[in-house]
Design a protein around this motif. Sequence first.
Motif, PDB file in Angstrom:
ATOM      1  N   SER A  75       2.363   0.183   3.878  1.00 55.02           N
ATOM      2  CA  SER A  75       3.587   0.969   4.007  1.00 55.02           C
ATOM      3  C   SER A  75       4.084   1.460   2.650  1.00 55.02           C
ATOM      4  O   SER A  75       4.584   2.590   2.530  1.00 55.02           O
ATOM      5  N   ALA A  78       2.006   4.348   1.607  1.00 59.34           N
ATOM      6  CA  ALA A  78       2.382   5.520   2.393  1.00 59.34           C
ATOM      7  C   ALA A  78       3.631   6.176   1.818  1.00 59.34           C
ATOM      8  O   ALA A  78       3.713   7.409   1.715  1.00 59.34           O
ATOM      9  N   MET A  79       4.595   5.343   1.427  1.00 59.78           N
ATOM     10  CA  MET A  79       5.830   5.871   0.856  1.00 59.78           C
ATOM     11  C   MET A  79       5.552   6.561  -0.482  1.00 59.78           C
ATOM     12  O   MET A  79       6.071   7.644  -0.753  1.00 59.78           O
ATOM     13  N   GLN A  80       4.710   5.937  -1.307  1.00 61.80           N
ATOM     14  CA  GLN A  80       4.383   6.520  -2.604  1.00 61.80           C
ATOM     15  C   GLN A  80       3.653   7.846  -2.454  1.00 61.80           C
ATOM     16  O   GLN A  80       3.861   8.771  -3.255  1.00 61.80           O
ATOM     17  N   ARG A  81       2.794   7.949  -1.448  1.00 65.20           N
ATOM     18  CA  ARG A  81       1.998   9.169  -1.252  1.00 65.20           C
ATOM     19  C   ARG A  81       2.707  10.206  -0.381  1.00 65.20           C
ATOM     20  O   ARG A  81       2.163  11.282  -0.146  1.00 65.20           O
ATOM     21  N   SER A  82       3.895   9.857   0.155  1.00 64.04           N
ATOM     22  CA  SER A  82       4.602  10.740   1.096  1.00 64.04           C
ATOM     23  C   SER A  82       3.730  11.062   2.303  1.00 64.04           C
ATOM     24  O   SER A  82       3.617  12.213   2.751  1.00 64.04           O
ATOM     25  N   VAL A  83       3.094  10.010   2.842  1.00 64.09           N
ATOM     26  CA  VAL A  83       2.242  10.124   4.021  1.00 64.09           C
ATOM     27  C   VAL A  83       2.840   9.268   5.137  1.00 64.09           C
ATOM     28  O   VAL A  83       3.265   8.139   4.903  1.00 64.09           O
ATOM     29  N   GLN A  84       2.893   9.804   6.348  1.00 60.78           N
ATOM     30  CA  GLN A  84       3.375   9.043   7.488  1.00 60.78           C
ATOM     31  C   GLN A  84       2.313   8.006   7.889  1.00 60.78           C
ATOM     32  O   GLN A  84       1.130   8.343   7.999  1.00 60.78           O
ATOM     33  N   ARG A 121      -0.167  14.870   0.790  1.00 60.70           N
ATOM     34  CA  ARG A 121       1.252  14.633   1.069  1.00 60.70           C
ATOM     35  C   ARG A 121       1.669  15.376   2.334  1.00 60.70           C
ATOM     36  O   ARG A 121       1.269  16.517   2.561  1.00 60.70           O
ATOM     37  N   GLY A 122       2.479  14.697   3.141  1.00 61.18           N
ATOM     38  CA  GLY A 122       2.917  15.289   4.396  1.00 61.18           C
ATOM     39  C   GLY A 122       1.986  15.020   5.552  1.00 61.18           C
ATOM     40  O   GLY A 122       2.300  15.351   6.699  1.00 61.18           O
ATOM     41  N   THR A 124      -0.718  12.365   7.898  1.00 65.77           N
ATOM     42  CA  THR A 124      -0.499  11.179   8.723  1.00 65.77           C
ATOM     43  C   THR A 124      -1.738  10.291   8.733  1.00 65.77           C
ATOM     44  O   THR A 124      -2.864  10.791   8.824  1.00 65.77           O
TER      45      THR A 124
END
Length: 226
Positions: A75, A78-84, A121-122, A124
């Motif tokens: 998680s 995911a936050m660092q990479r801006s990935v859901q 980024r962006g 999933t």
Amino acid sequence: NVILGYVELLEDGIYGKLQDQQREVCETIASQARNLTRLVRRLLDVSRFEAGGGALECRQLNLARFLDTLHSSFSVLAMQRSVQFHVNRSDALPAEVRWDEDRMSEVVGNLLSNAFKFTPRGGTVELSAALEGNDIVLEVSDTGAGIPPEQLPRIFQKFYQADNQAKASAKGTGLGLAIAKEIVEAHGGSISATSVAGHGATFRITLPVAADVRRSGPFPVHPSAA
């Protein structure tokens, strides 16, 4: 280790003060030496497993906790990479399975790491778990670069890397999927992949609820753990 040792001595100024350009060269040497160390360790894992010397330590494993650990571990990335990032679970999952927890964490962790590596980024990344008959099906999917269909049959071969490496956030060794295949098959399971280039990939692991261990003998220990 000897190479890294001497590089550290140079960087510490034991043999005299380094100029900026010399320090940059030392950093490059150290980086490549660490990459080589990682490659050798992974290659030893594959070779020893292929030789039949890898034993799985299968024990009862709480499946919900296993998935929770993977969720929390990735998680932050995911936050660092801006990935859901989502972990999906079917209602029919058993409370426990009999697997080698460390090795299966390595397998799924490797697949998730690859998914994040190729997802911009962006995008999933998803990890799904479902029960199909007497098997657990784990799927790792992403919306990243994908793999050309003609290359899919070769991605589990040692050292093979698909043509999507230019879109990866970090370089790999070409051994992670080969190791994953050995570990999954040692559990009596299977692993496969589907993909559409430019639209992501999905890796599917099928494992028996209670692993049918296929190997015997001591499992290889990484040099760093010896």
